[in-house]
Motif scaffolding. Structure first.
Motif, PDB file in Angstrom:
ATOM      1  N   GLY A  45      15.824   4.839  -3.252  1.00 55.94           N
ATOM      2  CA  GLY A  45      16.402   3.664  -2.585  1.00 55.94           C
ATOM      3  C   GLY A  45      15.979   2.356  -3.244  1.00 55.94           C
ATOM      4  O   GLY A  45      16.694   1.350  -3.139  1.00 55.94           O
ATOM      5  N   GLU A  59      18.356   1.966  -5.962  1.00 59.27           N
ATOM      6  CA  GLU A  59      19.655   1.655  -5.337  1.00 59.27           C
ATOM      7  C   GLU A  59      19.698   0.226  -4.809  1.00 59.27           C
ATOM      8  O   GLU A  59      20.740  -0.429  -4.843  1.00 59.27           O
ATOM      9  N   ALA A 113       9.380   2.168  -4.045  1.00 57.37           N
ATOM     10  CA  ALA A 113       9.350   3.572  -4.494  1.00 57.37           C
ATOM     11  C   ALA A 113      10.296   4.446  -3.687  1.00 57.37           C
ATOM     12  O   ALA A 113      10.116   5.659  -3.606  1.00 57.37           O
ATOM     13  N   ARG A 154       2.442  -2.850  -8.340  1.00 55.31           N
ATOM     14  CA  ARG A 154       2.860  -1.509  -8.748  1.00 55.31           C
ATOM     15  C   ARG A 154       4.328  -1.164  -8.539  1.00 55.31           C
ATOM     16  O   ARG A 154       4.818  -0.244  -9.193  1.00 55.31           O
ATOM     17  N   THR A 205       0.832  -1.218   0.000  1.00 52.89           N
ATOM     18  CA  THR A 205       0.000   0.000   0.000  1.00 52.89           C
ATOM     19  C   THR A 205       0.862   1.262   0.000  1.00 52.89           C
ATOM     20  O   THR A 205       0.394   2.341  -0.337  1.00 52.89           O
ATOM     21  N   LYS A 206       2.130   1.144   0.391  1.00 55.84           N
ATOM     22  CA  LYS A 206       3.069   2.285   0.352  1.00 55.84           C
ATOM     23  C   LYS A 206       4.114   2.064  -0.738  1.00 55.84           C
ATOM     24  O   LYS A 206       5.241   2.572  -0.652  1.00 55.84           O
ATOM     25  N   GLY A 264      21.391   8.444  -1.465  1.00 55.62           N
ATOM     26  CA  GLY A 264      22.268   8.223  -0.309  1.00 55.62           C
ATOM     27  C   GLY A 264      22.667   6.771  -0.118  1.00 55.62           C
ATOM     28  O   GLY A 264      23.444   6.459   0.775  1.00 55.62           O
ATOM     29  N   GLU A 291      15.436  11.758  -5.993  1.00 59.03           N
ATOM     30  CA  GLU A 291      15.731  12.464  -4.733  1.00 59.03           C
ATOM     31  C   GLU A 291      15.865  13.964  -4.931  1.00 59.03           C
ATOM     32  O   GLU A 291      15.501  14.764  -4.079  1.00 59.03           O
ATOM     33  N   ALA A 306      13.202   5.319  -0.281  1.00 57.65           N
ATOM     34  CA  ALA A 306      13.180   5.445   1.170  1.00 57.65           C
ATOM     35  C   ALA A 306      11.865   6.092   1.577  1.00 57.65           C
ATOM     36  O   ALA A 306      11.240   6.810   0.790  1.00 57.65           O
ATOM     37  N   ASP A 307      11.455   5.843   2.818  1.00 59.68           N
ATOM     38  CA  ASP A 307      10.150   6.310   3.292  1.00 59.68           C
ATOM     39  C   ASP A 307      10.203   7.814   3.577  1.00 59.68           C
ATOM     40  O   ASP A 307      10.824   8.258   4.547  1.00 59.68           O
ATOM     41  N   ILE A 308       9.536   8.572   2.719  1.00 63.12           N
ATOM     42  CA  ILE A 308       9.623  10.040   2.803  1.00 63.12           C
ATOM     43  C   ILE A 308       8.933  10.553   4.073  1.00 63.12           C
ATOM     44  O   ILE A 308       9.414  11.488   4.719  1.00 63.12           O
TER      45      ILE A 308
HETATM   46  N1  CAA Z   1       7.831   7.077   0.934  1.00 58.73           N
HETATM   47  C1  CAA Z   1       6.702   7.006   1.635  1.00 58.73           C
HETATM   48  N2  CAA Z   1       5.489   6.737   1.082  1.00 58.73           N
HETATM   49  C2  CAA Z   1       5.468   6.523  -0.255  1.00 58.73           C
HETATM   50  C3  CAA Z   1       6.623   6.583  -1.049  1.00 58.73           C
HETATM   51  C4  CAA Z   1       7.859   6.869  -0.415  1.00 58.73           C
HETATM   52  N3  CAA Z   1       9.017   6.904  -1.067  1.00 58.73           N
HETATM   53  N4  CAA Z   1       6.271   6.351  -2.339  1.00 58.73           N
HETATM   54  C5  CAA Z   1       4.938   6.139  -2.336  1.00 58.73           C
HETATM   55  N5  CAA Z   1       4.448   6.250  -1.085  1.00 58.73           N
HETATM   56  C6  CAA Z   1       3.072   6.086  -0.641  1.00 58.73           C
HETATM   57  C7  CAA Z   1       2.238   7.317  -0.946  1.00 58.73           C
HETATM   58  O1  CAA Z   1       2.396   8.303   0.036  1.00 58.73           O
HETATM   59  C8  CAA Z   1       0.851   6.709  -0.966  1.00 58.73           C
HETATM   60  O2  CAA Z   1       0.429   6.505   0.380  1.00 58.73           O
HETATM   61  P1  CAA Z   1      -1.082   6.907   0.832  1.00 58.73           P
HETATM   62  O3  CAA Z   1      -1.962   6.063  -0.080  1.00 58.73           O
HETATM   63  O4  CAA Z   1      -1.140   6.492   2.261  1.00 58.73           O
HETATM   64  O5  CAA Z   1      -1.211   8.359   0.563  1.00 58.73           O
HETATM   65  C9  CAA Z   1       1.060   5.329  -1.578  1.00 58.73           C
HETATM   66  O6  CAA Z   1       2.442   5.039  -1.370  1.00 58.73           O
HETATM   67  C10 CAA Z   1       0.788   5.283  -3.073  1.00 58.73           C
HETATM   68  O7  CAA Z   1       1.554   6.283  -3.702  1.00 58.73           O
HETATM   69  P2  CAA Z   1       0.949   7.469  -4.612  1.00 58.73           P
HETATM   70  O8  CAA Z   1      -0.460   7.760  -4.186  1.00 58.73           O
HETATM   71  O9  CAA Z   1       1.917   8.587  -4.604  1.00 58.73           O
HETATM   72  O10 CAA Z   1       0.909   6.730  -6.016  1.00 58.73           O
HETATM   73  P3  CAA Z   1       1.005   7.441  -7.457  1.00 58.73           P
HETATM   74  O11 CAA Z   1       0.641   6.389  -8.434  1.00 58.73           O
HETATM   75  O12 CAA Z   1       0.245   8.708  -7.480  1.00 58.73           O
HETATM   76  O13 CAA Z   1       2.572   7.808  -7.621  1.00 58.73           O
HETATM   77  C11 CAA Z   1       4.952   7.459  -7.470  1.00 58.73           C
HETATM   78  C12 CAA Z   1       3.551   6.816  -7.636  1.00 58.73           C
HETATM   79  C13 CAA Z   1       5.286   8.274  -8.719  1.00 58.73           C
HETATM   80  C14 CAA Z   1       5.956   6.315  -7.304  1.00 58.73           C
HETATM   81  C15 CAA Z   1       4.937   8.377  -6.230  1.00 58.73           C
HETATM   82  O14 CAA Z   1       4.419   7.626  -5.136  1.00 58.73           O
HETATM   83  C16 CAA Z   1       6.269   8.910  -5.839  1.00 58.73           C
HETATM   84  O15 CAA Z   1       6.788   9.805  -6.464  1.00 58.73           O
HETATM   85  N6  CAA Z   1       6.879   8.357  -4.747  1.00 58.73           N
HETATM   86  C17 CAA Z   1       8.101   8.855  -4.188  1.00 58.73           C
HETATM   87  C18 CAA Z   1       9.313   8.477  -5.035  1.00 58.73           C
HETATM   88  C19 CAA Z   1      10.557   9.099  -4.452  1.00 58.73           C
HETATM   89  O16 CAA Z   1      10.727  10.290  -4.390  1.00 58.73           O
HETATM   90  N7  CAA Z   1      11.512   8.230  -4.001  1.00 58.73           N
HETATM   91  C20 CAA Z   1      12.780   8.659  -3.431  1.00 58.73           C
HETATM   92  C21 CAA Z   1      12.708   8.674  -1.941  1.00 58.73           C
HETATM   93  S1  CAA Z   1      14.172   9.369  -1.192  1.00 58.73           S
HETATM   94  C22 CAA Z   1      15.324   8.093  -1.183  1.00 58.73           C
HETATM   95  O17 CAA Z   1      15.065   7.001  -1.664  1.00 58.73           O
HETATM   96  C23 CAA Z   1      16.659   8.408  -0.525  1.00 58.73           C
HETATM   97  C24 CAA Z   1      17.705   7.380  -0.694  1.00 58.73           C
HETATM   98  O18 CAA Z   1      18.550   7.478  -1.561  1.00 58.73           O
HETATM   99  C25 CAA Z   1      17.832   6.221   0.191  1.00 58.73           C
END
Ligand code: CAA
Length: 258
Positions: free
Chosen positions: A109, A112, A65, A61, A24-25, A140, A132, A67-69
């Motif tokens: 992540g 990665e 996606a 899906r 779901t996340k 990272g 990111e 690390a947990d933002i």
């Molecule tokens: N962290 C926490 N929650 C996340 C998440 C993430 N990275 N990606 C998705 N989710 C959650 C959403 O918040 C949502 O939760 P709710 O239903 O409770 O609101 C659920 O997953 C479904 O996501 P969306 O509603 O956003 O789905 P979408 O189809 O509209 O979009 C997506 C999909 C384009 C992948 C979009 O979710 C997105 O852009 N996610 C973030 C991607 C991102 O920026 N990743 C990098 C994180 S930073 C990192 O990873 C640092 C590192 O180097 C270790």
């Protein structure tokens, strides 16, 4: 076996399968998930019955996606320093071959994590990226380094500076994805490769992985030296004797991992 909240661990013959399980996340990698993942991988790495490990994501899906933002949003640098990020180092040190079976998003992540693996199989709907920059940070968990070593400077700059998503097919053409398969076939294909790897002599597999990774971490001189030492070392194994004897006797080798 340990109880986990965010991952599933299964065994299929000599293959371990670890599934990131927060669909779901979109299997976002919170601290606990990454800790569970590294513990499970270490357990499978120690288990002599297991020859290869597949990592995949639950649901239709995403592989992951990123690390947990939500978890990171209010963190300070010191929270990050003390917050278990070194679990990634534990994943880096896994000795058995890791195969990523990617479906849907492999972002941040998640991308990665795929890059920590030794073979990447992707469904044709898979999308990779390092978004990111759009959050005001940078990768990272090794993204800038591993992408640069695989794709070179210019493609990596595009991925890391723009943060756009790239299809599995495009990355296959660039040499980052090994195989692109029809949607939903990623795990089946990964298991096929894993079972083939499980037939190979495990000590040679381990030392081969170590030697290839040396190419990313050392000079050519040191890498060649590491390869040569591993090559010589394998002449002490039973499996080398069996492999060569089987060839000469025109039969299939039976490797024991000794
Ligand atoms: N962290 C926490 N929650 C996340 C998440 C993430 N990275 N990606 C998705 N989710 C959650 C959403 O918040 C949502 O939760 P709710 O239903 O409770 O609101 C659920 O997953 C479904 O996501 P969306 O509603 O956003 O789905 P979408 O189809 O509209 O979009 C997506 C999909 C384009 C992948 C979009 O979710 C997105 O852009 N996610 C973030 C991607 C991102 O920026 N990743 C990098 C994180 S930073 C990192 O990873 C640092 C590192 O180097 C270790």
């Amino acid at each position: 076996m340990a109880e986990y909240q965010y991952i599933l661990v299964e065994r299929d013959e000599r293959v371990g399968i670890v599934t990131l399980n927060r669909p779901t996340k979109l299997n976002a990698l919170n601290t606990q998930l990454v800790a569970e993942l590294s513990t499970a991988l270490e357990d499978l790495d120690r288990d002599e019955a297991i020859r290869c490990i597949v990592i995949t994501g639950a649901g239709e899906r995403a592989f992951a996606a990123g690390a947990d933002i939500e978890e990171m949003a209010d963190k300070s640098p010191i929270d990050m320093l003390l917050g278990g990020f070194e679990a990634w180092e534990r994943i880096r040190r896994i000795k058995k071959p890791l195969i990523a079976a990617v479906n849907g998003y492999a972002l941040g992540g998640g991308c990665e994590l795929a890059l920590h693996c030794d073979i990447i199989v992707a469904s044709e709907n898979a999308r990779f990226g390092q978004p990111e920059i759009l959050l005001g940070i940078i990768p990272g968990a090794g993204g800038t380094q591993r992408l640069a070593r695989t794709l070179g400077k210019y493609r990596t700059m595009e991925m890391v500076l723009l943060g756009n998503q790239i299809s599995a097919r495009e990355l296959a053409e660039l040499g980052l994805v090994n195989r692109v398969v029809p949607q939903g076939e990623h795990l089946k294909e990964a298991l096929k490769i894993a079972k083939e790897l499980a037939e190979r002599p495990p000590i040679a597999i381990r030392l081969a992985k170590e030697a290839v990774l040396a190419a990313f971490e050392t000079s050519l001189e040191e890498g060649l030296e590491a390869e040569r030492k591993n090559f010589f070392l394998l002449f002490a194994s039973e499996d080398k004797r069996e492999g060569m004897r089987a060839f000469l006797e025109k039969r299939r080798a039976q490797f024991q991992g000794r």
